[in-house]
Design a protein around this motif. Structure first.
Motif, PDB file in Angstrom:
ATOM      1  N   ALA A  13      87.619  66.627  44.607  1.00 31.06           N
ATOM      2  CA  ALA A  13      89.015  65.810  44.115  1.00 31.06           C
ATOM      3  C   ALA A  13      89.084  65.553  43.315  1.00 31.06           C
ATOM      4  CB  ALA A  13      89.623  64.716  45.358  1.00 31.06           C
ATOM      5  N   GLY A  14      89.318  65.369  42.705  1.00 36.70           N
ATOM      6  CA  GLY A  14      90.215  64.688  40.763  1.00 36.70           C
ATOM      7  C   GLY A  14      90.624  65.090  40.044  1.00 36.70           C
ATOM      8  N   THR A  15      91.879  64.089  39.444  1.00 39.67           N
ATOM      9  CA  THR A  15      92.064  65.004  38.066  1.00 39.67           C
ATOM     10  C   THR A  15      91.702  65.148  37.050  1.00 39.67           C
ATOM     11  OG1 THR A  15      94.099  63.053  38.861  1.00 39.67           O
ATOM     12  CG2 THR A  15      94.083  63.860  36.254  1.00 39.67           C
ATOM     13  N   TRP A  16      92.584  66.770  36.647  1.00 38.38           N
ATOM     14  CA  TRP A  16      92.454  68.078  36.394  1.00 38.38           C
ATOM     15  C   TRP A  16      93.337  68.065  34.958  1.00 38.38           C
ATOM     16  CZ3 TRP A  16      87.614  70.737  37.505  1.00 38.38           C
ATOM     17  CH2 TRP A  16      87.254  70.010  38.943  1.00 38.38           C
ATOM     18  N   VAL A  17      93.241  68.432  33.704  1.00 39.20           N
ATOM     19  CA  VAL A  17      93.756  68.713  32.466  1.00 39.20           C
ATOM     20  C   VAL A  17      93.796  70.077  32.351  1.00 39.20           C
ATOM     21  CG1 VAL A  17      95.031  67.847  30.677  1.00 39.20           C
ATOM     22  CG2 VAL A  17      94.308  66.354  31.308  1.00 39.20           C
ATOM     23  N   GLY A 137      78.770  70.322  29.606  1.00 39.19           N
ATOM     24  CA  GLY A 137      78.708  69.260  30.298  1.00 39.19           C
ATOM     25  C   GLY A 137      80.303  68.868  30.561  1.00 39.19           C
ATOM     26  N   GLN A 138      81.494  69.315  30.655  1.00 36.00           N
ATOM     27  CA  GLN A 138      83.314  69.058  31.207  1.00 36.00           C
ATOM     28  C   GLN A 138      82.825  69.918  31.869  1.00 36.00           C
ATOM     29  OE1 GLN A 138      85.188  70.364  27.941  1.00 36.00           O
ATOM     30  NE2 GLN A 138      85.559  67.966  27.145  1.00 36.00           N
ATOM     31  N   GLN A 184      89.325  65.366  34.520  1.00 38.98           N
ATOM     32  CA  GLN A 184      89.239  63.904  33.807  1.00 38.98           C
ATOM     33  C   GLN A 184      87.457  62.771  34.370  1.00 38.98           C
ATOM     34  OE1 GLN A 184      90.854  63.746  31.269  1.00 38.98           O
ATOM     35  NE2 GLN A 184      90.546  65.809  31.376  1.00 38.98           N
ATOM     36  N   PRO A 185      87.664  62.179  33.449  1.00 40.55           N
ATOM     37  CA  PRO A 185      86.432  60.821  34.009  1.00 40.55           C
ATOM     38  C   PRO A 185      87.270  59.663  35.035  1.00 40.55           C
ATOM     39  CG  PRO A 185      86.428  61.339  31.899  1.00 40.55           C
ATOM     40  CD  PRO A 185      87.842  62.376  32.276  1.00 40.55           C
TER      41      PRO A 185
END
Length: 185
Positions: A13-17, A137-138, A184-185
Motif C-alpha cells: 500500500a502506498g502512493t506510486w508515481v 534503491g527505488q 513514493q517515500p
C-alpha cells in the motif's frame, strides 16, 4: 474473484508515481481500411494510490495531447487541430479510476476518460507485472493494460470517404499502456 493482497504478490500500500522513462502510452487505428497507423504520447503523468485493500485503490492519469507522435510531423500537426484533438482548447486527456476487480488472471480497472471535454466510462484490462527494487534503491511496480474506444464518442469525427463505402480513418482506437510506477517515500 475479488482482488486481495493474496492474489497480488508483494503488494504494498502506498502512493506510486508513473515513471515516464520506463512507461509507454500507445494507440493504433485503422487507416484506409487496409492497415493500421500507430502512435504514442511522449508526455504523461499519473498517480496510483494503492490502498490496504487493493479494490479500494485509485488511479489518476493525464496525457499531454500536444505530445502526440506518429513519426510523421504533418499528420501529427493535423491530429492537434480541431479536426481531431483540438489541442489548443483541450490540451489534456484525463483518466480517473472508479473501481478495480479481477477475474483471477486479468485486472479490470473501471474509470472515466475525458477527451475533448467529453467524459465516458471505460475499462482497462491488464496484467500486473510485479514489484521489484531497481539498481538505485527505488521500489517499482509494473503493469500493462489495454482498451478500445470509439473516437466519435468523444467528438473526434473527422474522416474522408473512400471508394466502396469505406473511410480513411477507423472509429475504433486501440490503446495500449506499459506502465512502471515508483513508490513514493
Amino acid at each position: 474473484m475479488s482482488v486481495s493482497t493474496a492474489t497480488t504478490p508483494r503488494y504494498i500500500a502506498g502512493t506510486w508515481v508513473i515513471d515516464p522513462l520506463h512507461s509507454f502510452v500507445a494507440f493504433s487505428v485503422s487507416h484506409l481500411a487496409i492497415s493500421r497507423v500507430h502512435g504514442s504520447f511522449e508526455n504523461f503523468a499519473g498517480t496510483i494510490v494503492t490502498a490496504e485493500n487493493p479494490i479500494d485503490s485509485t488511479i489518476t492519469a493525464t496525457i499531454d495531447m500536444a505530445s502526440i507522435t506518429t513519426n510523421q510531423p504533418d499528420r501529427d500537426a493535423h491530429l492537434r487541430t480541431s479536426d481531431f484533438f483540438a489541442v489548443a482548447e483541450f490540451p489534456t486527456m484525463e483518466f480517473v479510476s472508479t473501481g478495480i476487480h479481477t477475474d483471477g488472471v486479468t485486472f479490470h480497472i473501471d474509470g472515466n476518460l475525458t477527451l475533448r471535454g467529453v467524459t465516458k466510462p471505460l475499462t482497462l484490462r491488464g496484467e500486473f507485472g510485479g514489484i521489484r527494487m531497481d539498481n538505485f534503491g527505488q521500489l517499482k511496480a509494473g503493469a500493462s493494460a489495454s482498451t478500445t474506444i470509439d473516437r466519435t464518442d468523444f467528438g473526434v469525427s473527422f474522416n474522408l470517404a473512400l471508394d466502396a463505402g469505406s473511410f480513411m480513418v477507423g472509429n475504433e482506437i486501440d490503446i495500449d499502456l506499459d506502465i512502471q510506477a515508483i513508490l513514493q517515500p
